[in-house]
Design an enzyme around this catalytic site. Structure first.
Site, PDB file in Angstrom:
ATOM      1  N   GLU A 230      87.236  73.732  70.145  1.00  0.00           N
ATOM      2  CA  GLU A 230      86.856  72.599  69.283  1.00  0.00           C
ATOM      3  C   GLU A 230      87.625  71.336  69.666  1.00  0.00           C
ATOM      4  OE1 GLU A 230      87.461  75.141  65.809  1.00  0.00           O
ATOM      5  OE2 GLU A 230      85.486  74.518  65.083  1.00  0.00           O
TER       6      GLU A 230
ATOM      7  N   ALA B 217      93.081  78.128  66.356  1.00  0.00           N
ATOM      8  CA  ALA B 217      93.935  77.815  65.210  1.00  0.00           C
ATOM      9  C   ALA B 217      94.916  78.974  65.060  1.00  0.00           C
ATOM     10  CB  ALA B 217      93.079  77.680  63.964  1.00  0.00           C
TER      11      ALA B 217
ATOM     12  N   GLU C 151      85.403  83.006  65.941  1.00  0.00           N
ATOM     13  CA  GLU C 151      85.771  83.058  64.514  1.00  0.00           C
ATOM     14  C   GLU C 151      85.072  84.155  63.725  1.00  0.00           C
ATOM     15  OE1 GLU C 151      85.363  80.281  66.254  1.00  0.00           O
ATOM     16  OE2 GLU C 151      86.903  78.835  65.687  1.00  0.00           O
TER      17      GLU C 151
ATOM     18  N   GLY D 264      89.669  76.852  67.632  1.00  0.00           N
ATOM     19  CA  GLY D 264      90.142  75.467  67.539  1.00  0.00           C
ATOM     20  C   GLY D 264      90.474  74.859  68.893  1.00  0.00           C
TER      21      GLY D 264
HETATM   22  N1  COA Z   1      96.907  82.345  66.521  1.00  0.00           N
HETATM   23  C1  COA Z   1      98.175  82.809  66.441  1.00  0.00           C
HETATM   24  N2  COA Z   1      98.788  83.426  67.452  1.00  0.00           N
HETATM   25  C2  COA Z   1      98.093  83.581  68.595  1.00  0.00           C
HETATM   26  C3  COA Z   1      96.765  83.123  68.752  1.00  0.00           C
HETATM   27  C4  COA Z   1      96.176  82.479  67.654  1.00  0.00           C
HETATM   28  N3  COA Z   1      94.939  81.987  67.699  1.00  0.00           N
HETATM   29  N4  COA Z   1      96.336  83.441  69.987  1.00  0.00           N
HETATM   30  C5  COA Z   1      97.357  84.078  70.595  1.00  0.00           C
HETATM   31  N5  COA Z   1      98.415  84.151  69.756  1.00  0.00           N
HETATM   32  C6  COA Z   1      99.735  84.749  70.019  1.00  0.00           C
HETATM   33  C7  COA Z   1      99.668  86.287  69.951  1.00  0.00           C
HETATM   34  O1  COA Z   1      99.771  86.710  68.596  1.00  0.00           O
HETATM   35  C8  COA Z   1     100.890  86.623  70.773  1.00  0.00           C
HETATM   36  O2  COA Z   1     102.044  86.408  69.989  1.00  0.00           O
HETATM   37  P1  COA Z   1     103.238  87.531  69.956  1.00  0.00           P
HETATM   38  O3  COA Z   1     103.683  87.634  71.397  1.00  0.00           O
HETATM   39  O4  COA Z   1     104.263  86.915  69.068  1.00  0.00           O
HETATM   40  O5  COA Z   1     102.626  88.791  69.463  1.00  0.00           O
HETATM   41  C9  COA Z   1     100.894  85.584  71.863  1.00  0.00           C
HETATM   42  O6  COA Z   1     100.114  84.494  71.358  1.00  0.00           O
HETATM   43  C10 COA Z   1     100.254  86.046  73.163  1.00  0.00           C
HETATM   44  O7  COA Z   1      98.951  86.505  72.876  1.00  0.00           O
HETATM   45  P2  COA Z   1      98.383  87.952  73.303  1.00  0.00           P
HETATM   46  O8  COA Z   1      97.276  88.294  72.366  1.00  0.00           O
HETATM   47  O9  COA Z   1      99.516  88.920  73.420  1.00  0.00           O
HETATM   48  O10 COA Z   1      97.829  87.626  74.756  1.00  0.00           O
HETATM   49  P3  COA Z   1      96.653  88.422  75.523  1.00  0.00           P
HETATM   50  O11 COA Z   1      96.708  87.929  76.926  1.00  0.00           O
HETATM   51  O12 COA Z   1      96.766  89.880  75.295  1.00  0.00           O
HETATM   52  O13 COA Z   1      95.296  87.931  74.822  1.00  0.00           O
HETATM   53  C11 COA Z   1      93.778  86.300  73.870  1.00  0.00           C
HETATM   54  C12 COA Z   1      94.881  86.580  74.936  1.00  0.00           C
HETATM   55  C13 COA Z   1      93.506  84.801  73.913  1.00  0.00           C
HETATM   56  C14 COA Z   1      92.521  87.077  74.249  1.00  0.00           C
HETATM   57  C15 COA Z   1      94.274  86.739  72.486  1.00  0.00           C
HETATM   58  O14 COA Z   1      95.544  86.168  72.257  1.00  0.00           O
HETATM   59  C16 COA Z   1      93.368  86.332  71.351  1.00  0.00           C
HETATM   60  O15 COA Z   1      92.329  86.938  71.152  1.00  0.00           O
HETATM   61  N6  COA Z   1      93.793  85.297  70.554  1.00  0.00           N
HETATM   62  C17 COA Z   1      93.080  84.892  69.390  1.00  0.00           C
HETATM   63  C18 COA Z   1      91.855  84.088  69.777  1.00  0.00           C
HETATM   64  C19 COA Z   1      91.086  83.675  68.544  1.00  0.00           C
HETATM   65  O16 COA Z   1      90.502  84.490  67.841  1.00  0.00           O
HETATM   66  N7  COA Z   1      91.053  82.366  68.282  1.00  0.00           N
HETATM   67  C20 COA Z   1      90.318  81.795  67.204  1.00  0.00           C
HETATM   68  C21 COA Z   1      91.164  81.609  66.025  1.00  0.00           C
HETATM   69  S1  COA Z   1      90.231  80.955  64.660  1.00  0.00           S
END
Ligand code: COA
Length: 260
Positions: free
Chosen positions: A115, A66, A135, A112
């Site tokens: 999910e 999400a 989460e 999400g």
């Molecule tokens: N919500 C909003 N933005 C998200 C996102 C999310 N769940 N997951 C990734 N993004 C965005 C990042 O903020 C970033 O945006 P920016 O370039 O404007 O800063 C872009 O996507 C790329 O992500 P980034 O984190 O730079 O890539 P990465 O390769 O370093 O890491 C992940 C990849 C998937 C490990 C990391 O993005 C992450 O942990 N995301 C969140 C996962 C999460 O907790 N999901 C559950 C949500 S309830």
């Protein structure tokens, strides 16, 4: 119909719905959830569409969760509404579609995203995929059905560990857990989904819809899956597909199901 964050393309009985926000790793904001609802609804209502494939844009992510930026300031009631409307409009909606939905997990499927993949009827993953429900690392729990569907698919103990550790599992572990049915290379993922879709399409779409209803019934509170099976089984006898399927067998020919 055109969307801002979703692509939907239909050909040869298969509709491919792609979450298309690659700069945010396809994170699900409210607009994307609404657009996915519309895209799934349109595909399900299209008689030409026999199988839906859902995947993510780009090579890195299926859906990274999400959209955290969108809900970071939410109140208790806004949080509850986010989960309830999301479940109704997308996750339960997909799980209960009559058209089979295959998730092609082509990268990160987190929160999400996992999910959504779990709401699909079954899942394939490419070998770069990483899956998890992170989460609790954000101080929240899965709200789009994850606490229910993950234990249904992998068992309670494994789901507890995945949710409590907020960790990610690789595709081979997801295969071992039964979370995905097949693991392929990145390039083979969509072709493998099409191969399976091709097998599904030779069968009665009406009977498949009845089977989805009967299988899902086991997971609905207050419903008896065996009773649902009896009702759905009986209903099949009134369909043109049943007449064609049984007649074709007796005439030693391939069935050509009218889908009615
Ligand atoms: N919500 C909003 N933005 C998200 C996102 C999310 N769940 N997951 C990734 N993004 C965005 C990042 O903020 C970033 O945006 P920016 O370039 O404007 O800063 C872009 O996507 C790329 O992500 P980034 O984190 O730079 O890539 P990465 O390769 O370093 O890491 C992940 C990849 C998937 C490990 C990391 O993005 C992450 O942990 N995301 C969140 C996962 C999460 O907790 N999901 C559950 C949500 S309830």
């Amino acid at each position: 119909m055109t969307y801002n964050n979703v692509l939907s393309e239909s050909a040869n009985g298969v509709c491919t719905i792609t979450v298309n926000r690659p700069s945010k790793l396809n994170a699900l904001n409210t607009e994307t959830i609404s657009e996915l609802h519309e895209a799934f609804k349109a595909a399900d209502q299209d008689d030409q569409v026999k199988v839906i494939i859902v995947t993510g844009s780009g090579e890195k992510a299926f859906v990274a969760g999400a959209d955290i930026a969108e809900f970071a300031d939410f109140s208790v009631s806004e949080g509850e509404k986010l989960a309830s409307s999301g479940q109704a409009r997308l996750f339960d909606f997909v799980a209960n579609l009559s058209t089979p939905v295959i998730a092609a997990v082509n990268g990160f499927a987190l929160g999400g995203g996992l999910e959504l993949a779990m709401a699909a009827h079954f899942r394939l993953a490419s070998d770069n995929a990483r899956m998890g429900l992170p989460e609790v690392s954000l101080g929240v729990i899965p709200g789009y059905g994850g606490t229910q569907r993950l234990p249904q698919l992998v068992g309670k103990g494994r789901a507890m560990e995945m949710i409590m550790t907020a960790g990610m599992i690789k595709a081979d572990k997801a295969l071992e857990y039964g979370l995905v049915n097949h693991v392929t290379s990145q390039e083979d993922l969509i072709p493998k989904c099409h191969e399976i879709a091709g097998k599904i399409m030779t069968n009665s779409s009406v009977a498949i819809a009845a089977a989805i209803t009967a299988i899902n019934s086991n997971y609905e509170a207050g419903e008896n899956g065996y009773d649902t099976e009896i009702t759905e089984f009986g209903k099949c006898f009134g369909t043109a597909d049943f007449k064609e399927g049984t007649q074709a067998f007796l005439e030693k020919r391939k069935a050509l199901f009218p889908g009615k």
